[in-house]
Design a protein around this motif. Structure first.
Motif, short mmCIF file in Angstrom:
data_model
loop_
_atom_site.label_atom_id
_atom_site.label_comp_id
_atom_site.label_asym_id
_atom_site.label_seq_id
_atom_site.Cartn_x
_atom_site.Cartn_y
_atom_site.Cartn_z
N UNK A 44 -133.47 48.61 5.99
CA UNK A 44 -132.31 48.30 5.17
C UNK A 44 -131.71 49.63 4.70
N UNK A 45 -130.42 49.85 5.02
CA UNK A 45 -129.78 51.12 4.71
C UNK A 45 -128.74 50.91 3.60
N UNK A 46 -128.36 52.02 2.98
CA UNK A 46 -127.33 52.00 1.94
C UNK A 46 -125.95 51.98 2.61
N UNK A 47 -125.18 50.99 2.25
CA UNK A 47 -123.88 50.81 2.92
C UNK A 47 -122.92 51.94 2.62
N UNK A 48 -123.08 52.62 1.47
CA UNK A 48 -122.17 53.73 1.14
C UNK A 48 -122.43 54.96 2.01
N UNK A 49 -123.70 55.14 2.42
CA UNK A 49 -124.05 56.35 3.16
C UNK A 49 -124.06 56.13 4.69
#
Length: 525
Positions: free
Chosen positions: A478-483
């Motif tokens: 799960x990744x950070x959508x902003x980065x």
């Protein structure tokens, strides 16, 4: 005068009497003749009736005899017809055989003629070949003489030099092969040594693992510890002497440790302590009595466990000693895995696999259940014999099927596999032992592999969470959508998979799923 009258009267009476007699005789004669006539008439009627009945009976018998004669005649005719038909068929077959034999005979005559011509041709060619062979031998000897003159060596010296060169070449090849074998042995020696050592520890009884050697007996309060120890330690010494288990009483609150490699002895000690504490009477005589009763109870429970196991698996006709051995598996472990549960699982796997391959599933279950009975040795067992061979010897002793015995002895490749049952048992044994979490060594490596997978994912920027699921066959990131953008998420999945492929060793394949989620949240008031 009176006398004359009397005489006359007497004469008349006599005459009357005579006449009466004559008349009665005449009447009797007439009656007799009448009876005779009547009897003759009845006899004549009976005779005529008998003659008529005899004639009718005679006619019936003659008619029946004619019918029977006709039946026998028809049957005889049918038999004659069938025989004639058979004789005709036989004559036809004989004629066919004769024609076939005559054709074969003509072929044989033709072949014999051809064969004689071929023999003559062969003899002629052989004669030519012998002549040419003699010529070749002469030429060969001449060439050898010329080579000896040119090289200055005799044929024996040349042969000796050739043998020496071949020896040196073979020696070099053997040294190379030996070097490769030694290097391969060094690579696998540590793994094989661990396997042999662990197997030996499990069978001989060295106190290796705490899980295999220690049981914890919980008590309600620490006051019970003093009663278990007894005056000057006599109670605890009596328990240790009766059960063969070391009892450790330390500062651990509300617990006593029972230490012994033999699981049966530990269970006897645990149940005996439970009964003694529940009863409240703890002294040496009572301890011996309770321990003996508990030992009998455990022996009976071992038999019941064995019977219940074979019934659950649908196995019939197992020898009572083998049933007892199966029950004892409950109190044994293999690499930290309960031996009875392992054997039940192997039996079920063998049954399923055998059914898929069209082999007797009941026989496969039997082999799977008994494959590790050599790990439950009795006092007379030879500890130096591998457990597979020991189990095969027991199975043969108690009259098991030859395929079952071979599968038991060959599941670790100690002997040659002689049927398809043997590799099935070997494969199912490996499946049961290699299942994640089944055995202690496999569990440790499994957990470490999951941690390594997650750590590789956390090594990339923008990763918020990482979960290794499906026994390490899938990694969800799960990744950070902003980065991380959508395009970068695809590249990140590829980079993580390449990193796993480069840095890790794992069975099968690992699926890497990168999840990027954007949420817009507002609250209406």
């Amino acid at each position: 005068m009176e006398s004359n009258i009397i005489l006359i009267a007497l004469g008349a009476a006599v005459v009357g009497l005579v006449l009466g007699l004559v008349i009665s005789k005449v009447r009797e004669k007439s009656n007799a003749s009448q009876l005779t006539k009547n009897a003759k008439r009845e006899a004549n009627s009976i005779i005529s009736k008998a003659k008529s009945e005899g004639e009718s009976t005679k006619k019936d018998k003659i008619f029946q005899a004619k019918e029977r004669f006709l039946e026998l005649k028809s049957e005889h005719e049918q038999v004659i017809l069938s025989r004639e038909k058979k004789m005709g068929d036989t004559e036809k077959r004989i004629r066919d055989k004769e024609s076939q034999i005559s054709s074969e005979l003509s072929k044989y005559k033709k072949l014999s003629t051809d064969f004689e011509s071929k023999i003559k041709d062969y003899d002629h060619r052989l004669e030519i070949l012998n002549k040419r062979k003699e010529e070749v031998d002469k030429a060969h000897k001449g060439q050898i003489l010329q080579l000896e003159v040119i090289s200055g060596l005799s044929a024996e010296d040349a042969k000796h030099q050739l043998v020496e060169s071949l020896k040196s070449e073979a020696k070099n090849d053997a040294m190379v092969f030996l070097q490769d074998t030694m290097e391969e042995a060094k690579l696998t020696a540590e793994q094989d040594a661990k396997k042999i050592i662990i197997n030996t520890i499990q069978r001989i009884g060295t106190e290796e693992a705490v899980d295999n050697c220690v049981s914890v007996f919980n008590i309600e309060s620490d006051d019970v510890k003093g009663r278990i120890i007894g005056r000057e330690g006599r109670n605890i010494r009596a328990i240790e002497a009766a059960t063969g288990v070391e009892i450790i009483v330390d500062d651990t609150p509300e617990a006593i440790i029972l230490s012994c490699f033999d699981s049966v002895r530990r269970e006897v000690a645990r149940l005996s302590l439970h009964k003694l504490v529940t009863d409240g009477r703890i002294h040496p005589a009572r301890i011996e009595e309770i321990v003996k009763k508990t030992q009998k109870q455990i022996e009976q429970e071992i038999i019941e466990v064995g019977k219940r196991t074979v019934i659950d698996l649908g196995i019939h006709g197992l020898h009572p000693e083998l049933i007892k051995t199966v029950g004892r598996m409950k109190y044994r472990s293999s690499y930290g895995q309960n031996l009875l549960q392992h054997s039940r699982e192997v039996a079920k796997l063998c049954g399923v696999m055998a059914a898929e391959l069209g082999i007797n599933p009941k026989l496969a279950k039997r082999a799977g259940l008994l494959h590790d009975i050599g790990k439950v040795p009795d006092a007379e067992a030879d500890m130096e014999t591998p457990h597979a061979i020991l189990g095969m010897q027991w199975a043969e002793k108690y009259g098991e099927n030859a395929e079952v015995c071979n599968a038991i002895g060959a599941h670790h490749d100690e002997i040659e596999m002689k049927s398809l049952m043997s590799p099935i048992v070997q494969v199912c044994d490996a499946i049961s032992g290699a299942r994640p979490g089944a055995r202690r060594q496999v569990l440790d490596s499994y957990i470490q592999r999951l941690k390594d997978l997650e750590e590789i994912a956390f090594g990339f920027s923008g990763v918020q969470k990482a979960y290794a699921i499906q026994a390490g066959r899938e990694l969800r990131v799960i990744v950070e959508s902003e980065k991380v953008s959508d395009e970068k998420a695809g590249n990140l999945s590829f980079e993580i998979s390449q990193k796993i492929q480069t840095d890790m060793t794992y069975p099968g394949q690992v699926k890497v799923t990168v999840i990027r989620e954007t949420r817009a949240v507002n609250i209406a008031k």
